[in-house]
Design a protein around this motif. Structure first.
Motif, mmCIF file in Angstrom:
data_model
loop_
_atom_site.group_PDB
_atom_site.id
_atom_site.type_symbol
_atom_site.label_atom_id
_atom_site.label_comp_id
_atom_site.label_asym_id
_atom_site.label_seq_id
_atom_site.Cartn_x
_atom_site.Cartn_y
_atom_site.Cartn_z
ATOM 1 N N PHE A 2 -1.741 8.701 4.112
ATOM 2 C CA PHE A 2 -1.237 7.511 4.810
ATOM 3 C C PHE A 2 -1.660 7.504 6.283
ATOM 4 C CE2 PHE A 2 1.764 7.759 1.227
ATOM 5 C CZ PHE A 2 1.510 6.518 0.678
ATOM 6 N N ASN A 34 -0.375 1.875 2.328
ATOM 7 C CA ASN A 34 -1.705 1.502 1.838
ATOM 8 C C ASN A 34 -1.706 0.099 1.242
ATOM 9 O OD1 ASN A 34 -0.056 2.815 -0.294
ATOM 10 N ND2 ASN A 34 -1.742 2.159 -1.583
ATOM 11 N N ASP A 35 -2.750 -0.651 1.452
ATOM 12 C CA ASP A 35 -3.049 -1.814 0.622
ATOM 13 C C ASP A 35 -4.565 -1.935 0.542
ATOM 14 O OD1 ASP A 35 -3.998 -3.265 2.797
ATOM 15 O OD2 ASP A 35 -2.758 -5.026 2.420
ATOM 16 N N GLU A 36 -5.053 -2.989 -0.107
ATOM 17 C CA GLU A 36 -6.500 -3.026 -0.362
ATOM 18 C C GLU A 36 -7.293 -3.275 0.910
ATOM 19 O OE1 GLU A 36 -4.324 -5.239 -1.285
ATOM 20 O OE2 GLU A 36 -5.094 -7.287 -1.113
ATOM 21 N N ASN A 78 -4.877 5.814 6.284
ATOM 22 C CA ASN A 78 -4.683 4.363 6.294
ATOM 23 C C ASN A 78 -4.343 3.873 7.710
ATOM 24 O OD1 ASN A 78 -3.119 5.066 3.252
ATOM 25 N ND2 ASN A 78 -4.919 3.736 3.319
ATOM 26 N N GLN A 137 5.331 -4.234 3.953
ATOM 27 C CA GLN A 137 5.651 -4.233 2.528
ATOM 28 C C GLN A 137 7.155 -4.330 2.331
ATOM 29 O OE1 GLN A 137 4.915 -0.582 0.212
ATOM 30 N NE2 GLN A 137 3.449 -1.816 -0.912
ATOM 31 N N PHE A 188 6.259 0.632 6.907
ATOM 32 C CA PHE A 188 5.539 0.129 5.726
ATOM 33 C C PHE A 188 4.597 -1.022 6.074
ATOM 34 C CE2 PHE A 188 9.863 1.461 4.371
ATOM 35 C CZ PHE A 188 9.486 2.653 3.792
ATOM 36 N N ALA A 232 -0.429 -4.955 -4.332
ATOM 37 C CA ALA A 232 0.193 -3.669 -3.991
ATOM 38 C C ALA A 232 1.630 -3.581 -4.503
ATOM 39 C CB ALA A 232 0.164 -3.466 -2.479
ATOM 40 N N VAL A 269 -8.142 0.638 3.018
ATOM 41 C CA VAL A 269 -8.706 1.795 2.313
ATOM 42 C C VAL A 269 -9.582 2.569 3.310
ATOM 43 C CG1 VAL A 269 -10.194 2.543 0.411
ATOM 44 C CG2 VAL A 269 -8.663 0.566 0.118
ATOM 45 N N CYS A 325 -4.314 -0.482 -7.302
ATOM 46 C CA CYS A 325 -3.858 -1.342 -6.191
ATOM 47 C C CYS A 325 -4.815 -1.213 -5.003
ATOM 48 C CB CYS A 325 -2.441 -0.981 -5.765
ATOM 49 S SG CYS A 325 -1.222 -1.268 -7.052
ATOM 50 N N ASP A 326 -5.197 0.024 -4.678
ATOM 51 C CA ASP A 326 -6.091 0.242 -3.542
ATOM 52 C C ASP A 326 -7.450 -0.418 -3.774
ATOM 53 O OD1 ASP A 326 -4.301 1.557 -2.036
ATOM 54 O OD2 ASP A 326 -5.183 3.557 -2.227
ATOM 55 N N GLY A 357 -7.828 -3.143 -5.039
ATOM 56 C CA GLY A 357 -7.658 -4.584 -4.867
ATOM 57 C C GLY A 357 -7.647 -5.342 -6.194
ATOM 58 N N ARG A 394 -1.681 3.673 -8.017
ATOM 59 C CA ARG A 394 -2.147 3.437 -6.656
ATOM 60 C C ARG A 394 -3.647 3.126 -6.628
ATOM 61 N NH1 ARG A 394 -1.428 6.337 -0.816
ATOM 62 N NH2 ARG A 394 -3.420 5.570 -0.089
#
Lengths: 341, 268
Positions: free
Chosen positions: B41, B185-187, B44, B165, B149, A261, B190, A254-255, A257, A251
């Motif tokens: 989460f 979560n994704d980039e 997020n 997702q 998601f 993901a 954050v 992925c977080d 970047g 994780r």
């Protein structure tokens, strides 16, 4: 006799679907009952079914149903919930199983709420136990799921049927029998398209750069925070390619970047079961480890000999990945020159 | 636009397995093995709301909600420290089991009281039970669109476009307004760190409390909603793996020995 229903929001039989059927067979064995498998989707043409075969004439699954309706394309959660609800009134199951995957995890809790059923997601094990019921004894289904990021397992019993079970990918042996096309019966449902409050407009595939999907891969080389940036993942890809595998990530990577993901492995990412899992620069947080517990062999490469990953690995190398991985690539190359696959 | 973000307080998921212990009586993690934190989460989800407020030209108001004992106000202060506009603690009577069905009913009642609400965001699952159900239950309670998601939310016309997702990558979902989304979560989401000054202000903030009994009329019925599960027991799974450290004079030697060992074990 109990009825165990597997709801597959899919038009194809893949590994997740087979695992859900395998889990349903385990439930039927434990409780005594029969398995009914139902596909839900826009088409009655299910890919992966078998044609009639005189060598294996008997059905291994008692009932094979398909709920096909044109309004199920494009995907709309409310309509899948509605179709599932109508399917339940036709089948009247005691236990309802869903496969792993984001679609099932989106619709199963809504179905549970609609019918007032207990629901357990992320189930990794099950058994039965006797409970007194009047003068005789009945069998109750006992479900096991990881909690606290995999640091503990909870053992749960549903108070009354039906119970909805979402199966964790790579936790149950897949059904290895045949689903015969000629056995498929269709179930009619009535769907109101105006009930759909959300629907799919676009799919963006972001598979790994390798041909093998993570869940199917025999070898996975995975990178974490210790990679320090996206650059090192090219070496991991190279090593994976030479070992015939694919690349994953923790994780943290992925977080940051560094990688998509969809490469994430762990409690809230992919659950994998490769023969060989090579964890590079991954500390071994329990939320990651829980996604790889079914790997046959775990190799850890880390600069910190005290990293928790070594506690759950089979083999370990202490060292900088920038040196270890290129050396492994060279060794892997030599190996395949000597023993071509 | 008003966004409600639902928060939950969990045992710190970062505590190492070696320090983790169970309380067999309570059938839960032993008290004191770690501090209680805001579910990751949910952080997020909060971040998605904050970014929407920054991006949109219309006025956006973010209200954080949680259901729990008075000590759960800590997670609301965390939300205030990253500048949520308001926070409300829904207080449930002590000694009752807060299963997902009950929590969703209480949250739904609070959302109705806060109307008009355009968007409700929750974390995709809590880091203790990993149920992933409250957001979906909430969509059902409210009769709103529900998407799980989700990593990014855009306003499009009268509705929302959500990046969701999927097992193979991502899906774009068009949802009507109002909607409930559970956030993964994704980039791009954050969680940000709070400023010291905002943390100090949040620590002093007065947090309004709404009593469960005031939100939901029929209390008897509330505690029997849905179908809660009985926790039979909890155990710590044993991992039987024993790690063999590969030694060698040089890295090349270690690499060669690792490959040999993998061949010997018939892994390669």
């Amino acid at each position: 006799m109990r009825t165990v229903l597997v709801i597959l929001p899919a038009s194809e039989v893949r590994r997740n679907e087979r695992e859900a059927i395998g889990a349903a067979q385990a439930v039927a064995r434990e409780l005594g009952g029969s398995v009914c498998v139902a596909f839900i989707g826009p088409t009655s043409e299910i890919r992966g079914l078998h044609e009639e075969d005189s060598r294996a004439p008997e059905a291994e699954i008692e009932r094979l149903l398909v709920v096909a309706h044109p309004h199920l394309e494009p995907y709309a959660p409310e309509l899948y919930v509605s179709a599932s609800e109508q399917l339940l009134s036709a089948v009247r199951p005691d236990v309802i199983l869903f496969p792993g995957g984001t679609i099932a995890l989106e619709i199963a809790p809504r179905l549970a709420h609609r019918i007032g059923a207990a629901i357990v997601t992320d189930v990794v094990g099950l058994r039965s136990e006797g409970v007194p019921s009047g003068s005789c004894e009945e069998k109750a289904l006992v479900l096991i799921k990881p909690v606290y990021g995999g640091k503990a397992h909870a053992v749960l019993v549903a108070p009354r049927p039906p119970v909805i079970v979402c199966v964790r990918p790579r936790a149950f042996d897949p059904f290895d029998g045949r689903l015969l096309r000629s056995h498929v019966r269709s179930v009619e449902v009535v769907l109101d398209p105006s009930a759909a409050r959300a629907h799919l407009v676009e799919r963006i595939r972001e598979a790994s750069t390798m041909e093998v999907p993570l869940e199917e891969a025999r070898v996975i080389v995975s990178g974490g925070r210790g990679m320090g940036g996206p650059e090192g993942f090219r070496w991991l890809q190279e090593l994976a390619r030479r070992l015939g595998g694919t690349v994953g990530a923790s994780r943290a990577a992925c977080d940051a970047g560094w990688v998509p993901a969809s490469w994430q492995i762990g409690q809230t990412g992919k659950k994998v079961a490769p023969d060989l899992y090579i964890a590079v620069g991954i500390s071994g947080a329990s939320q990651h480890v829980v996604g790889i517990s079914k790997a046959k062999c775990i190799v850890a490469i880390n600069t910190d000999p005290k990293a928790p990953i070594f506690k759950i690995a089979d083999l370990g190398i202490v060292g900088e990945y920038q040196k270890v991985v290129p050396a492994l690539i060279a060794e892997a190359e030599r190996l395949y020159e000597e023993h071509p696959a | 636009m008003r966004i409600v973000v639902c928060l939950t307080q969990i045992l710190d998921p970062e505590i190492p397995p070696s320090e983790f212990r169970l309380d067999p009586e309570r059938k839960a993690a032993a008290e004191g093995v770690g501090r209680l934190v805001l579910n990751i989460f949910d952080e997020n989800a909060l971040e998605v709301a904050l970014q929407l407020r920054e991006r949109l030209t219309e006025r956006v108001e973010i209200i954080a909600l949680t259901v729990g004992p008075p000590s759960a106000a800590d997670v609301l202060r965390k939300a205030l420290s990253v500048r949520a506009d308001g926070a409300i603690l829904i207080v449930a009577p002590e000694g009752v089991s807060l299963n997902g069905f009950v929590v969703a009913r209480l949250l739904a009642a609070a959302v109705r009281k806060l109307q008009p609400v355009d968007l409700v965001l929750c974390g995709r699952e809590a880091g203790d039970w990993h149920g992933g159900q409250v957001g979906a239950f909430l969509a059902e309670e409210l009769g709103w669109a529900g998407v799980s998601f989700v990593a990014r939310v855009e306003v499009e016309g009268g509705g929302f476009l959500m990046r969701r997702q999927s097992d193979e990558g991502w899906e774009i979902i068009r949802a009507t307004r109002p909607a409930v989304a559970t956030v993964t979560n994704d980039e791009t989401n954050v969680p940000r760190l709070p400023k010291v000054r905002d943390t100090l202000l949040a620590a002093r903030a007065e947090i309004p409390m709404w009593m469960a009994s005031e939100l939901v009329g029929d209390q008897e019925k509330l505690w029997t909603v849905g179908a809660p599960l009985e926790v039979r027991e909890m155990f710590i799974p044993s991992d039987s793996r024993v790690c063999e450290m590969i030694e060698g004079e040089t890295i090349e030697e270690k690499a060669a020995r690792l490959i040999q060992e993998l061949r010997r074990r018939r892994i390669l």
